[in-house]
Design an enzyme around this catalytic site. Structure first.
Site, PDB file in Angstrom:
ATOM      1  N   LYS A 177      26.270  55.823  37.942  1.00  0.00           N
ATOM      2  CA  LYS A 177      26.476  55.338  39.318  1.00  0.00           C
ATOM      3  C   LYS A 177      27.850  54.675  39.343  1.00  0.00           C
ATOM      4  O   LYS A 177      27.998  53.526  38.944  1.00  0.00           O
ATOM      5  CB  LYS A 177      25.381  54.322  39.666  1.00  0.00           C
ATOM      6  CG  LYS A 177      25.011  54.244  41.134  1.00  0.00           C
ATOM      7  CD  LYS A 177      26.151  53.885  42.068  1.00  0.00           C
ATOM      8  CE  LYS A 177      26.423  52.401  42.132  1.00  0.00           C
ATOM      9  NZ  LYS A 177      27.613  52.075  42.937  1.00  0.00           N
ATOM     10  N   GLU A 252      28.412  44.216  30.265  1.00  0.00           N
ATOM     11  CA  GLU A 252      29.851  43.962  30.066  1.00  0.00           C
ATOM     12  C   GLU A 252      30.330  43.278  31.336  1.00  0.00           C
ATOM     13  O   GLU A 252      30.542  43.928  32.357  1.00  0.00           O
ATOM     14  CB  GLU A 252      30.604  45.278  29.862  1.00  0.00           C
ATOM     15  CG  GLU A 252      30.190  46.057  28.632  1.00  0.00           C
ATOM     16  CD  GLU A 252      30.833  45.543  27.351  1.00  0.00           C
ATOM     17  OE1 GLU A 252      31.472  44.471  27.377  1.00  0.00           O
ATOM     18  OE2 GLU A 252      30.669  46.206  26.321  1.00  0.00           O
ATOM     19  N   CYS A 286      38.692  42.966  33.197  1.00  0.00           N
ATOM     20  CA  CYS A 286      37.723  42.002  32.649  1.00  0.00           C
ATOM     21  C   CYS A 286      38.350  41.210  31.519  1.00  0.00           C
ATOM     22  O   CYS A 286      38.116  40.026  31.364  1.00  0.00           O
ATOM     23  CB  CYS A 286      36.491  42.733  32.163  1.00  0.00           C
ATOM     24  SG  CYS A 286      36.890  44.040  30.993  1.00  0.00           S
ATOM     25  N   GLU A 383      36.734  33.265  37.038  1.00  0.00           N
ATOM     26  CA  GLU A 383      37.418  34.561  36.990  1.00  0.00           C
ATOM     27  C   GLU A 383      37.973  34.860  38.381  1.00  0.00           C
ATOM     28  O   GLU A 383      37.218  34.980  39.348  1.00  0.00           O
ATOM     29  CB  GLU A 383      36.440  35.652  36.565  1.00  0.00           C
ATOM     30  CG  GLU A 383      37.141  36.978  36.364  1.00  0.00           C
ATOM     31  CD  GLU A 383      36.186  38.112  36.030  1.00  0.00           C
ATOM     32  OE1 GLU A 383      35.160  38.242  36.717  1.00  0.00           O
ATOM     33  OE2 GLU A 383      36.481  38.863  35.084  1.00  0.00           O
TER      34      GLU A 383
HETATM   35  P1  NAD Z   1      30.185  44.439  40.856  1.00  0.00           P
HETATM   36  O1  NAD Z   1      29.218  43.752  39.971  1.00  0.00           O
HETATM   37  O2  NAD Z   1      30.228  44.041  42.282  1.00  0.00           O
HETATM   38  O3  NAD Z   1      29.928  46.023  40.878  1.00  0.00           O
HETATM   39  C1  NAD Z   1      29.864  46.757  39.670  1.00  0.00           C
HETATM   40  C2  NAD Z   1      28.947  47.951  39.869  1.00  0.00           C
HETATM   41  O4  NAD Z   1      27.633  47.469  40.139  1.00  0.00           O
HETATM   42  C3  NAD Z   1      29.329  48.842  41.062  1.00  0.00           C
HETATM   43  O5  NAD Z   1      29.090  50.199  40.715  1.00  0.00           O
HETATM   44  C4  NAD Z   1      28.346  48.403  42.138  1.00  0.00           C
HETATM   45  O6  NAD Z   1      28.075  49.417  43.071  1.00  0.00           O
HETATM   46  C5  NAD Z   1      27.116  48.095  41.301  1.00  0.00           C
HETATM   47  N1  NAD Z   1      26.159  47.193  41.952  1.00  0.00           N
HETATM   48  C6  NAD Z   1      26.406  46.263  42.903  1.00  0.00           C
HETATM   49  N2  NAD Z   1      25.240  45.659  43.265  1.00  0.00           N
HETATM   50  C7  NAD Z   1      24.266  46.209  42.510  1.00  0.00           C
HETATM   51  C8  NAD Z   1      22.864  45.990  42.390  1.00  0.00           C
HETATM   52  N3  NAD Z   1      22.224  45.088  43.142  1.00  0.00           N
HETATM   53  N4  NAD Z   1      22.174  46.701  41.477  1.00  0.00           N
HETATM   54  C9  NAD Z   1      22.805  47.604  40.685  1.00  0.00           C
HETATM   55  N5  NAD Z   1      24.122  47.875  40.762  1.00  0.00           N
HETATM   56  C10 NAD Z   1      24.839  47.186  41.654  1.00  0.00           C
HETATM   57  O7  NAD Z   1      31.560  44.261  40.142  1.00  0.00           O
HETATM   58  P2  NAD Z   1      32.976  44.697  40.659  1.00  0.00           P
HETATM   59  O8  NAD Z   1      33.446  43.698  41.654  1.00  0.00           O
HETATM   60  O9  NAD Z   1      32.934  46.127  41.044  1.00  0.00           O
HETATM   61  O10 NAD Z   1      33.823  44.612  39.297  1.00  0.00           O
HETATM   62  C11 NAD Z   1      34.454  43.456  38.921  1.00  0.00           C
HETATM   63  C12 NAD Z   1      33.690  42.747  37.828  1.00  0.00           C
HETATM   64  O11 NAD Z   1      33.464  43.631  36.725  1.00  0.00           O
HETATM   65  C13 NAD Z   1      34.483  41.604  37.272  1.00  0.00           C
HETATM   66  O12 NAD Z   1      33.666  40.486  37.104  1.00  0.00           O
HETATM   67  C14 NAD Z   1      34.941  42.127  35.915  1.00  0.00           C
HETATM   68  O13 NAD Z   1      35.237  41.136  34.982  1.00  0.00           O
HETATM   69  C15 NAD Z   1      33.819  42.983  35.516  1.00  0.00           C
HETATM   70  N6  NAD Z   1      34.234  43.968  34.505  1.00  0.00           N
HETATM   71  C16 NAD Z   1      33.829  43.793  33.209  1.00  0.00           C
HETATM   72  C17 NAD Z   1      34.249  44.668  32.217  1.00  0.00           C
HETATM   73  C18 NAD Z   1      33.825  44.493  30.783  1.00  0.00           C
HETATM   74  O14 NAD Z   1      33.926  45.441  30.021  1.00  0.00           O
HETATM   75  N7  NAD Z   1      33.359  43.332  30.361  1.00  0.00           N
HETATM   76  C19 NAD Z   1      35.076  45.738  32.552  1.00  0.00           C
HETATM   77  C20 NAD Z   1      35.471  45.878  33.876  1.00  0.00           C
HETATM   78  C21 NAD Z   1      35.028  44.984  34.850  1.00  0.00           C
END
Ligand code: NAD
Length: 481
Positions: A177, A252, A286, A383
């Site tokens: 997804k 992650e 991240c 963050e």
């Molecule tokens: P997000 O959590 O809003 O979304 C991430 C994914 O989760 C998207 O595909 C989104 O559609 C999905 N999602 C949203 N709500 C959901 C739910 N209720 N159930 C299941 N899936 C759901 O994050 P974002 O804003 O897209 O990304 C930024 C964040 O990701 C930052 O905090 C960043 O640090 C983190 N990140 C971490 C890593 C790592 O490897 N540690 C890498 C990249 C990004």
């Protein structure tokens, strides 16, 4: 931008379909704010179909393949990706807004992940365990079954590479997804996987909203493992949903990663790492290094050098390939600017420059370097996920460790010092999943286990460690007398 697939479809069981809802979602180019197409609004019905297709793949051709055969498919996929690096880079630059060179590096990394995991597929072995007389005991590494992969918008290709690549190498069937803000490279990847001969259903891609398609995937009883990359608050929900089905989760999440610069550091070598780790992908990383901790004796000198580096940063559309592109969305820009209102102008040491001709509809924020705030200030604790770095002085080693470990996160840290004993002490004391010594990020490090502690998450991806995470250990004890 040349696309060879329909962006408004889901990929299930090796075929492209309109989503069950019949609905689509808009797709925006963050560099211009313009609409660039529609993507499928996948929902629970598509997720259900995708899980069924994955289960059928495990019972069919995919499940019957040997590890070496799986590896060969991934190698072919790596080769196909490498032939499409320029197209993939353009897709990612347009969709995510990241400068073209950075997007190209992500496409190269995707090919490299497939190469690494293709080569590793038949090299994961169990053990024999000395046991009681008359027994032979050994372990087997088996796939979980259906693995769910939820991916954010900031590094789609890299994150798909490390997570789906490892899961497929171990023989799992994947339901991916991607993020609603940027999913084109996930669709391109699916089509290339099909061309590489990946059996139908081994990889399924369902774009859609997080609270619809994402939540349906995490709650689906047919999913046996979930790999989630994203924010802390959604990660928490994902873990709760997975708990209902008692399935393992890799999380992650975010970071507030420090680089610790001691008085004996090689400043000239450190400077590009200190700055780039904060502004790469407009800070939407991240493992961005958003905190620079520096020994008080070097503080003024480093502030001068970093301010000069920030003065030279240029911000503009992804296709202009400057230092920094736009943020992903108007909402993300609002969040970042909101953080910046929490400090006053005299704490802003320097700013990069947004090019005059950058499109007005793009989501640009000038990279901002901040000094003179306390380590417990929200800008030094939360963050931000934008191009913002803070510089904080420390007195001595203990003080550096205290500040470095003072956030809820623990993803990455680095130490800049020529003193070997100090390097070793710091590597042990810093609370992080990865510690770099006299470098940062090690060029991406496909081979290097990656993951966090605390609010940065748990579980490890990348390297061989990911193959263990995407498999289940079975112990076989044979009594033969
Ligand atoms: P997000 O959590 O809003 O979304 C991430 C994914 O989760 C998207 O595909 C989104 O559609 C999905 N999602 C949203 N709500 C959901 C739910 N209720 N159930 C299941 N899936 C759901 O994050 P974002 O804003 O897209 O990304 C930024 C964040 O990701 C930052 O905090 C960043 O640090 C983190 N990140 C971490 C890593 C790592 O490897 N540690 C890498 C990249 C990004």
């Amino acid at each position: 931008m040349q696309l060879w697939f329909d962006t408004a479809e889901v990929f299930i069981g090796g075929r492209w379909f309109l989503p069950a809802s019949g609905e689509t979602l808009p797709l925006e180019n963050p560099s211009t704010g313009e609409d660039i197409g529609r993507i499928a609004r996948g929902t629970a019905a598509d997720i259900d179909n995708a899980v069924t297709a994955a289960q059928e793949a495990l019972e069919g051709e995919w499940g019957a393949m040997t590890a070496a055969e799986r590896g060969r498919v991934l190698m072919r996929l790596s080769w196909l990706i490498s032939k499409k690096v320029d197209e993939l880079a353009e897709i990612e630059a347009t969709d995510v807004g990241k400068p073209l060179t950075q997007a190209r590096n992500d496409a190269i990394a995707l090919a490299r992940y497939m190469e690494f995991y293709g080569g590793a597929a038949d090299k994961v072995m169990g053990e024999t365990i000395p046991y009681l007389d008359g027994y032979t005991v050994y372990t087997l590494r088996e796939p979980h079954g259906v693995t769910g992969h939820i991916v954010p918008w900031n590094y789609p290709m890299q994150i798909i590479g490390r997570s789906v690549g490892a899961a497929l190498a171990m023989g799992n069937a994947c339901v991916l997804k991607p993020a609603e803000e940027a999913c084109l490279s996930a669709l391109a990847f699916a089509d290339l996987a099909r061309q590489a001969g990946l059996p139908d259903g081994a990889l399924n891609v369902v774009p859609g909203l997080g609270e619809e398609a994402g939540a349906a995937l995490t709650a689906h009883p047919g999913v046996n493992h979930i790999s989630f990359t994203g924010s802390v608050c959604v990660g928490r929900e994902v873990q709760k949903a997975a708990a209902d089905n008692i399935v393992p989760v890799t999380l992650e999440l975010g970071g507030k990663s420090p680089q610790v610069v001691f008085e004996d550091a090689d400043l000239e070598k450190a400077l590009p790492f200190l700055v780039n780790a904060g502004i790469q992908n407009a800070g939407q990383t991240c493992s961005a290094s958003s905190r620079i901790l520096v020994h008080e004796s070097l503080y003024d000198e480093l502030c001068i050098h970093m301010a000069a580096a920030y003065d030279a940063l240029r911000v503009g559309p992804a296709m202009d390939d400057l230092n920094v592109g736009p943020l992903i969305s108007a909402r993300q820009k609002e969040i970042v600017l909101g953080f910046l209102t929490q400090t006053d102008n005299n704490h802003i040491l320097s700013r990069g420059e947004i090019m005059e001709d950058a499109p007005a509809g793009g989501h640009y924020v000038a990279p901002t370097l901040i000094s003179g705030i306390r380590p417990d200030h929200p800008l030094a604790q939360d963050e931000i996920f934008g191009p913002v770095q803070v510089i904080i002085p420390f007195r001595d080693e203990d003080h550096a460790v205290e500040i470095a470990n003072s956030t809820n996160f623990g993803l990455v840290a680095s130490v800049w010092s020529r003193d070997g004993a100090r390097q070793m002490r710091m590597a042990r004391k810093l609370r992080a999943g990865q510690v770099f010594i006299n470098n940062y990020g090690a060029g991406g490090g496909v081979e290097l286990p990656f993951g966090g502690v605390g609010h940065s998450g748990h579980g490890r991806e990348k390297g061989f460690e990911a193959l263990y995470g995407f498999s289940v250990l079975k112990t076989v004890a044979a009594h033969h007398g």
